[in-house]
Enzyme design. Structure first.
Site, mmCIF file in Angstrom:
data_model
loop_
_atom_site.group_PDB
_atom_site.id
_atom_site.type_symbol
_atom_site.label_atom_id
_atom_site.label_comp_id
_atom_site.label_asym_id
_atom_site.label_seq_id
_atom_site.Cartn_x
_atom_site.Cartn_y
_atom_site.Cartn_z
ATOM 1 N N TYR A 18 0.821 -1.212 0.000
ATOM 2 C CA TYR A 18 0.000 0.000 0.000
ATOM 3 C C TYR A 18 0.856 1.263 0.000
ATOM 4 O O TYR A 18 0.367 2.365 -0.219
ATOM 5 C CB TYR A 18 -0.962 0.027 1.196
ATOM 6 N N LYS A 50 3.108 -15.466 2.314
ATOM 7 C CA LYS A 50 2.976 -16.157 1.028
ATOM 8 C C LYS A 50 4.413 -16.480 0.603
ATOM 9 O O LYS A 50 4.867 -16.102 -0.483
ATOM 10 C CB LYS A 50 2.234 -15.254 0.030
ATOM 11 N N ASP A 78 -3.492 -18.117 1.491
ATOM 12 C CA ASP A 78 -4.657 -18.766 0.869
ATOM 13 C C ASP A 78 -5.245 -19.832 1.793
ATOM 14 O O ASP A 78 -6.462 -19.931 1.960
ATOM 15 C CB ASP A 78 -4.320 -19.336 -0.518
ATOM 16 N N ASP A 136 -5.621 -6.515 5.514
ATOM 17 C CA ASP A 136 -6.807 -5.786 5.065
ATOM 18 C C ASP A 136 -7.886 -6.790 4.651
ATOM 19 O O ASP A 136 -9.033 -6.729 5.084
ATOM 20 C CB ASP A 136 -6.408 -4.885 3.880
ATOM 21 N N ASP A 193 -11.299 -8.295 7.067
ATOM 22 C CA ASP A 193 -12.686 -8.117 6.611
ATOM 23 C C ASP A 193 -13.406 -9.464 6.603
ATOM 24 O O ASP A 193 -14.554 -9.573 7.034
ATOM 25 C CB ASP A 193 -12.732 -7.517 5.200
HETATM 26 C C1 IPM Z 1 -9.270 -0.498 6.121
HETATM 27 C C2 IPM Z 1 -9.731 0.148 4.854
HETATM 28 C C3 IPM Z 1 -8.635 1.028 4.316
HETATM 29 C C4 IPM Z 1 -7.428 0.154 4.035
HETATM 30 C C5 IPM Z 1 -8.994 1.842 3.073
HETATM 31 C C6 IPM Z 1 -10.223 2.686 3.313
HETATM 32 C C7 IPM Z 1 -7.839 2.681 2.615
HETATM 33 O O1 IPM Z 1 -10.108 -0.826 3.927
HETATM 34 O O2 IPM Z 1 -8.977 0.237 7.082
HETATM 35 O O3 IPM Z 1 -9.184 -1.717 6.161
HETATM 36 O O4 IPM Z 1 -7.317 -0.443 2.973
HETATM 37 O O5 IPM Z 1 -6.590 0.049 4.918
HETATM 38 MG MG MG Z 2 -10.122 -2.758 4.693
#
Ligand code: IPM
Ligand code: MG
Length: 358
Positions: A141, A192, A224, A248, A252
């Site tokens: 990132y 990975k 994975d 990230d 989620d």
């Molecule tokens: C998170 C979000 C952020 C990230 C975005 C909004 C830049 O998805 O905090 O997980 O990718 O870190």
């Molecule tokens: Mg995120």
């Protein structure tokens, strides 16, 4: 104590849920004899609209000068074009970098009272209590070079760089090992290493750091496979440490194990002495913004993390967490938690937490 808390309500439901959390801070301040001074600043889409910058200098300056930062959410359909030059996400990435909050802690824990909200079978989710530790200021990132170019054949192409040095890897693993010691003594490093050179270095360094913590059970798992294990045996994990992008994505996915995204807090912290950034995992929920129905609990729980990790107020943090558990055990629900006809709105839910704190 006296502390300066910067509030960055941001977009969508941000102002509502941050407002709810300051009420909880006020109650804690009164009960434990603290003084919290707030200063509110623009960040995200609203800052783009008003200042043409998702993280105005004035906001960054206030953040750096404070003791801790409470963020609501940034973004929304109005600023959604991923090719736009100025985007809310840039503000968030820059803020993390400037604060040097390299460790993102994302606890994924099932509240007993909400166990039936999970899309997974109850026997799978029983006892799930994972602490994700995502590296937050490095990796793909932030890596350079990055950009777009046209190939020799005239094709559009894009590229990013995944790079970690051994210091970045070691420090995030140490955060994980220290947490594992305070928890159930197990750490999973996700990489990975079978494909990516960066991740071979990651694994090598992880093994070296693991030797400093012989009392913590260590394993490494490929990303994975980890995606699969999170769904079929999530209760097996304690602390999970990984890089920025994998963290990230996996966090989620893991958040959905609980079935209640509206409940998950997070903290971004750096070396001791740096200013921490605390925010709910969920987004700005523009569809329900301004309606007074957003679930404030993830932000309130992030507030508990702010009290504990940002200000060192352990008892106060635990009091807030216990109040939230109590409210849920008593059967109070917002709409997203399946409250149905009897669902509480943001203010009513916050009042329940304040009552439980009393
Ligand atoms: C998170 C979000 C952020 C990230 C975005 C909004 C830049 O998805 O905090 O997980 O990718 O870190
Ligand atoms: Mg995120």
């Amino acid at each position: 104590m006296e502390a300066k808390i910067t509030l960055l309500p941001g977009d969508g439901i941000g102002p509502e849920i941050v407002g709810a959390t300051t009420k909880v801070f006020d109650a804690i301040a009164a009960k434990y004899g603290h003084t919290f001074n707030y200063s509110e600043h623009l960040m995200g889409g609203i800052a783009i609209d008003e200042m043409n910058n998702p993280l105005p200098e004035e906001t960054l300056g206030a953040c750096l000068e404070s003791d801790a930062i409470m963020l609501g959410a940034v973004g929304g359909p109005k600023w959604d074009d991923p090719t736009a030059k100025i985007r809310p996400e840039q503000g968030l990435l820059r803020l993390r970098k400037e604060l040097a909050v390299f460790a993102n802690l994302r606890p994924v824990k099932i509240f007993d009272a909400l166990a039936d909200a999970s899309p997974l079978k109850p026997e799978r989710v029983k006892g799930v209590d994972i602490m994700f530790v995502r590296e937050l200021t490095g990796g793909i990132y932030f890596g350079t070079p990055r950009g777009r170019e046209t190939t020799a054949d005239g094709l559009r192409s894009g590229f990013d760089t995944l790079r970690y040095d051994e210091n970045e890897i070691a420090r995030i693993l140490r955060v994980g090992f220290e947490l594992a010691r305070q928890r159930r003594g197990k750490l999973t490093s996700v990489d990975k290493a079978n494909v990516l050179t960066t991740m071979q270095v990651w694994r090598e360094v992880a093994h070296e750091v693991a030797k400093e913590y012989p009392d913590v059970e260590y394993e490494d798992i490929l990303v994975d496979a980890m995606a699969m294990y999170l769904i079929n045996r999530p209760a097996d994990f304690d602390v999970v440490v990984t890089g920025n992008m994998f963290g990230d994505i996996l966090s989620d996915a893991a958040s959905m194990i609980t079935g209640s995204l509206g409940m998950l807090p997070s903290a971004a912290v750096g070396a001791s002495g740096s200013v921490g950034l605390f925010e709910p995992i969920h987004g700005s929920a523009p569809d329900i913004a301004g309606k007074g129905i957003a679930n404030p609990l993830a932000t309130i729980m992030s507030g508990a993390m702010l009290l504990r990790l940002g200000l060192g107020l352990e008892d106060e943090a635990t009091a807030v967490e216990n109040a939230v558990s109590q409210v849920l055990a008593d059967g109070h629900r917002t709409g997203d938690l399946g409250g149905g006809e009897a669902a509480l709105g943001t203010d009513a839910m916050t009042d329940k937490v304040l009552e439980a704190l009393d």
